[in-house]
Scaffold this active site. Structure first.
Site, PDB file in Angstrom:
ATOM      1  N   GLY A   1      41.927  64.859  -4.436  1.00 56.86           N
ATOM      2  CA  GLY A   1      42.605  65.420  -5.606  1.00 56.86           C
ATOM      3  C   GLY A   1      43.231  64.356  -6.479  1.00 56.86           C
TER       4      GLY A   1
ATOM      5  N   TYR B   1      38.027  76.046   9.703  1.00 55.57           N
ATOM      6  CA  TYR B   1      37.787  75.324   8.448  1.00 55.57           C
ATOM      7  C   TYR B   1      36.379  75.612   7.923  1.00 55.57           C
ATOM      8  CZ  TYR B   1      36.631  71.257   5.535  1.00 55.57           C
ATOM      9  OH  TYR B   1      36.198  70.433   4.519  1.00 55.57           O
TER      10      TYR B   1
END
Length: 282
Positions: A22, A172
């Site tokens: 990010g 996940y």
């Protein structure tokens, strides 16, 4: 029909922007002169990345938003803040992630009692997209990029929250497949609105905190994942491409279950039931 963008500058919101992929995406977009909206759940780290961007890319505009995506109340409040403060939103990159965890046999729950990985990696992006759709549509052409993974495992519709035989990496992988399925469903729904929705596996075993926390050895630097992700945000050749899964730069097929329309329909019905009180523009 929405005309091509004439101004190359855009406003992009990146979730999970305080570290790893990010942060790299935010830095890359800021270097292009874009307005970057940084999301994080830690104020100190959020402010540090904002300052870093202002230092290395003074031509960019940076604003920050604080929210814990493990709490859908905070996700919805976050979206309200963005809609109130931002005149436009050209791109939303859902990058924030809950990885396999440092104790993969410990099943954790979100604020609303959902399995944590499913909540952060699937439910939160879905709520955020839904809540920001008015702004995205008003800003069209606009793009949504959902950061998924090549790690995908078939969903068990009878145990979507993995209450049986829990393991963090399995959770996940299932949550990332759910995100891919939601990408396909939203892309079809939004076709013709000028808002595209795509998903990708950015790179294999990037050097991130999540990879290391699970005990895996990073294989590539974060920059390897930044480039294919930023491409989905900025490449003019992808302006009308929607509902696709990319393995880095390659338009390819996700897990076969992602193309089972009946499974997708049931997943989205359950998703809407779980988040129905949190979705919307209110």
């Amino acid at each position: 029909m929405h005309p091509p963008r004439t101004n190359p500058s855009r406003t992009a919101l990146i979730t999970g922007a305080t570290q790893g992929l990010g942060r790299g995406i935010a830095l890359a977009l800021a270097a292009r002169g874009d307005t970057v909206l940084l999301h994080g759940r830690d104020r100190a780290r959020l402010d540090a990345v904002a300052q870093e961007i202002r230092t290395v890319a003074p031509q960019a505009t940076v604003r920050t938003y604080l929210a814990d995506l493990a709490d859908l109340d905070q996700v919805r409040a976050f979206a309200r803040q963005v809609r109130a403060a931002e005149p436009r939103l050209d791109a939303l990159v859902n990058n924030a992630v809950a990885g396999g965890g440092s104790d993969p046999l410990r099943r954790e729950l979100s604020a609303q009692g959902h399995e944590l990985r499913f909540a952060v990696n699937h439910l939160a992006p879905y709520v955020l997209i839904r809540a920001l759709l008015p702004l995205l549509t008003a800003s069209a052409p606009a793009r949504v990029v959902n950061v998924a993974s090549m790690g995908q495992e078939a969903l068990d519709l009878d145990d979507l929250m993995l209450e049986q035989e829990y393991e963090g990496l399995r959770a996940y992988c299932r949550s990332k497949l759910a995100l891919i399925m939601a990408t396909f469903e939203l892309a079809a729904e939004l076709d013709g609105t000028g808002v595209t929705v795509n998903t990708l596996h950015p790179a294999h075993l990037m050097d991130t905190a999540g990879v290391r926390a699970y005990g895996l050895t990073p294989a590539v630097p974060v920059e390897e994942g930044v480039r294919p992700t930023v491409r989905l945000v900025v490449d003019p050749e992808l302006a009308t491409v929607t509902g696709r899964y990319f393995d880095r730069f390659t338009d390819t097929r996700a897990h076969e279950q992602a193309y089972d329309t009946e499974v997708r329909r049931k997943l989205m019905a359950r998703t809407e039931a779980w988040v129905g009180g949190f979705v919307g523009v209110g």
